[in-house]
Design an enzyme around this catalytic site. Structure first.
Site, mmCIF file in Angstrom:
data_model
loop_
_atom_site.group_PDB
_atom_site.id
_atom_site.type_symbol
_atom_site.label_atom_id
_atom_site.label_comp_id
_atom_site.label_asym_id
_atom_site.label_seq_id
_atom_site.Cartn_x
_atom_site.Cartn_y
_atom_site.Cartn_z
ATOM 1 N N THR A 13 0.859 -1.213 0.202
ATOM 2 C CA THR A 13 -0.052 0.023 0.071
ATOM 3 C C THR A 13 0.897 0.978 -0.065
ATOM 4 O O THR A 13 0.464 2.306 -0.491
ATOM 5 C CB THR A 13 -0.825 0.009 1.330
ATOM 6 O OG1 THR A 13 -0.169 0.043 2.412
ATOM 7 C CG2 THR A 13 -1.978 -1.272 1.365
ATOM 8 N N MET A 91 10.966 -6.435 4.403
ATOM 9 C CA MET A 91 11.241 -7.228 5.642
ATOM 10 C C MET A 91 12.600 -8.023 5.550
ATOM 11 O O MET A 91 12.894 -8.826 6.554
ATOM 12 C CB MET A 91 9.910 -8.270 5.968
ATOM 13 C CG MET A 91 8.535 -7.494 6.123
ATOM 14 S SD MET A 91 8.634 -6.457 7.450
ATOM 15 C CE MET A 91 6.967 -5.558 7.280
ATOM 16 N N HIS A 110 8.538 3.720 9.060
ATOM 17 C CA HIS A 110 7.998 2.745 10.161
ATOM 18 C C HIS A 110 6.890 3.023 10.571
ATOM 19 O O HIS A 110 6.672 4.318 10.985
ATOM 20 C CB HIS A 110 9.292 2.809 10.934
ATOM 21 C CG HIS A 110 9.137 1.889 12.289
ATOM 22 N ND1 HIS A 110 9.398 0.611 12.136
ATOM 23 C CD2 HIS A 110 8.601 2.010 13.567
ATOM 24 C CE1 HIS A 110 9.087 -0.076 13.299
ATOM 25 N NE2 HIS A 110 8.481 0.947 13.933
HETATM 26 C C1 GAR Z 1 3.713 -0.539 6.537
HETATM 27 O O1 GAR Z 1 2.856 -0.329 7.746
HETATM 28 C C2 GAR Z 1 5.093 -0.015 6.882
HETATM 29 O O2 GAR Z 1 5.298 0.878 7.779
HETATM 30 C C3 GAR Z 1 5.706 -1.533 7.887
HETATM 31 O O3 GAR Z 1 5.025 -2.644 7.041
HETATM 32 C C4 GAR Z 1 3.743 -2.161 6.461
HETATM 33 C C5 GAR Z 1 3.843 -2.544 5.013
HETATM 34 O O4 GAR Z 1 2.730 -2.106 4.462
HETATM 35 N N1 GAR Z 1 6.966 -1.491 7.971
HETATM 36 C C6 GAR Z 1 7.638 -1.954 9.009
HETATM 37 O O5 GAR Z 1 7.002 -2.362 10.061
HETATM 38 C C7 GAR Z 1 9.107 -1.949 8.889
HETATM 39 N N2 GAR Z 1 9.735 -1.922 10.077
HETATM 40 P P1 GAR Z 1 2.430 -2.243 2.868
HETATM 41 O O6 GAR Z 1 3.141 -3.435 2.012
HETATM 42 O O7 GAR Z 1 1.177 -2.056 2.373
HETATM 43 O O8 GAR Z 1 3.284 -0.850 2.472
#
Ligand code: GAR
Length: 214
Positions: A13, A91, A110
């Site tokens: 997203t 990740m 983050h």
């Molecule tokens: C998001 O909330 C991002 O901030 C988090 O993973 C999600 C990915 O969502 N990132 C972390 O936690 C990194 N430490 P997305 O794939 O829908 O963008």
């Protein structure tokens, strides 16, 4: 015009927010030319393909060691002459070798107000679970440069988001994304690409409009 690579692992997203901003003319000095995913089943790949952006899948476990993985990642980024790397829910840990190669040119989003709920083990929904368990009334998101300390690099922007009494980790995650992440990240990328966002001696310097209104 700067070439931007977005590294993803999941739903994408935040990638979508960047694509939407680019299509709306919100990132006039940059273009997303590459999406790298750590998983072949990441929905973010579909979003990239729909937007006509080249994709690569690199799984750390498919490489003999960290060095082999880093060599491949760097060669993929070099081939596309990438200027800025954006971690958008990526990740896989970025090694010191890659961080040094792209010093002050890697940005991460983050889902908390750093230094709360960050560092090793704090990612995705876990961050929001921890915030709810602690009972904080305000959380938010942070966009920062990446250095060798996990979630410890210079902070670029933050936005606070209210925690509501009935929140679940899922509702809180969604609100933090909608109200903070999807606004902060395109803004930071636009400023960087315009040459208005820099780091000097570990301190972030920003010239330009910091508001994140719709
Ligand atoms: C998001 O909330 C991002 O901030 C988090 O993973 C999600 C990915 O969502 N990132 C972390 O936690 C990194 N430490 P997305 O794939 O829908 O963008």
């Amino acid at each position: 015009m700067l070439n931007v690579a977005v590294l993803v692992s999941g739903g994408g997203t935040n990638l979508q927010a960047l694509i939407d901003a680019q299509q709306a003319g919100g990132i006039p000095n940059g273009r997303i030319t590459l999406v790298v995913s750590s998983r072949e089943d990441a929905y973010a790949l579909t979003r990239a393909q729909r937007a006509g952006i080249s994709t690569e899948v690199l799984r750390r476990r498919n490489f003999a060691d960290q060095d082999a993985y880093d060599t491949k990642l760097l060669s993929v980024l070099e081939k596309r002459e990438i200027d800025l790397v954006v971690l958008a829910g990526f990740m896989t840990i970025i090694s010191p070798r890659v961080i040094h190669h792209f010093e002050n040119r890697i940005i991460n989003v983050h889902p908390s107000l750093i230094p709360s709920f960050c560092g090793e083990g704090f990612y995705g929904l876990r961050v929001h679970q921890s915030a709810l368990k602690k009972g904080v009334k305000v959380t938010g998101a942070t966009v920062h440069f990446v250095n060798e300390v996990c979630d410890g690099g210079p902070i670029i922007m933050q936005k606070a988001v209210a925690v509501l009494p009935d929140d679940t980790p899922e509702t809180l995650q969604r609100r933090v994304m909608e109200q903070a992440e999807w606004k902060l990240l395109p803004k930071a990328v636009a400023l960087f690409c315009a040459g208005l966002l820099k780091v000097k001696d570990g301190i972030v310097q920003i010239k330009g409009d910091l508001s994140c209104s719709e």
